[in-house]
Design an enzyme around this catalytic site. Sequence first.
Site, PDB file in Angstrom:
ATOM      1  N   LYS A  52       0.843  -1.205   0.000  1.00 32.98           N
ATOM      2  CA  LYS A  52       0.000   0.000   0.000  1.00 32.98           C
ATOM      3  C   LYS A  52       0.878   1.255   0.000  1.00 32.98           C
ATOM      4  CE  LYS A  52      -3.730  -2.539   2.285  1.00 32.98           C
ATOM      5  NZ  LYS A  52      -4.499  -2.849   3.493  1.00 32.98           N
ATOM      6  N   GLN A  96      -4.753  -1.668  10.160  1.00 30.45           N
ATOM      7  CA  GLN A  96      -4.590  -2.942   9.453  1.00 30.45           C
ATOM      8  C   GLN A  96      -5.003  -4.080  10.385  1.00 30.45           C
ATOM      9  OE1 GLN A  96      -3.747  -3.199   6.216  1.00 30.45           O
ATOM     10  NE2 GLN A  96      -3.648  -5.426   6.146  1.00 30.45           N
ATOM     11  N   ASP A 119     -11.207   2.037   3.690  1.00 29.45           N
ATOM     12  CA  ASP A 119     -11.417   0.578   3.656  1.00 29.45           C
ATOM     13  C   ASP A 119     -12.878   0.246   3.352  1.00 29.45           C
ATOM     14  OD1 ASP A 119      -9.218  -1.073   4.015  1.00 29.45           O
ATOM     15  OD2 ASP A 119      -9.257  -0.921   6.203  1.00 29.45           O
TER      16      ASP A 119
END
Length: 287
Positions: A52, A96, A119
Amino acid sequence: MTTILSAQPIVGPKTAILKEKAQRLKALGIIPKMRVIIVGENPASLVYVNIKEKTCKKIGCDFELLRLPEDVTRELFLSEVQKMNEDPSVHGCFVQLPVPPQLRDIDVTSLIAAQKDIDGFGVQSIVDMYKGKDPFFMPCTPKGILELIKNNDIELSGKNVTVIGRSLIVGKPISLLLQNRGATVTMCHSQTKNLEEHTRNSDIIISAVGSPKFLKQTHFKDNKSQVLIDVGISRDQSGMLAGDIDFEKVKDQVKAITPVPGGIGPLTVISLMENLINAAEKISKGK
Ligand code: GUN
């Protein structure tokens, strides 16, 4: 000939568009910034976050990683999430997953500020999908799967789709999004009996289990009619990356199949970048 459903023809053009959008924002004095909190040393999480970060930089966005120790206190963790939510220089952020046991009873995904929830795991996105609407922040793997389906002219309306996995990240949202597009969706999971009955009777199978090569030739028809989308990525006994589907053994009996790696993974990351740019554009317009 079996069609190999690769991410590359989609990711290339999308990357170019996102770079251009980032440039335009930069000209307005805005550099889109992603901030990520990672707790502990989960090796897969570190790999994903590294990808990412690289993608952010490639597109011209800022990336900040806050690493917290495995034994971080709830208080420190919660205060760092709040700081990330309130920092005006951050346009999109997330924790995460997974988090270590002492944090597991915290509803982490609901802590993220709605306008920064790139997300797409928060309540607003879930409610939109549940009600039959595409959310502003669509969860990234389902968004990538839908892009792949659209790009390959795969019909959804009236088709039978089996989704294997019921996670918040993939199984549940993709099931809703497919139903919203007219598919008849069967949701299977680790406790489903006679999985083959479901997979063999479907037009499209989407697997998000994370168990190497657990779907074999017998799970599918042998008449080149089915489309297989493999979201799982894990390591087999020899340490090689493998999907949920035994790709080499199955590929010649189906109409289309995603490779692992190179199928859904890159589409997830580019979808996250789209959500980040959309967040920054929206914030820049003061909406
Ligand atoms: N862990 C595995 N996939 C994801 C993801 O897409 N987002 C977050 N926040 N954690 C993950």
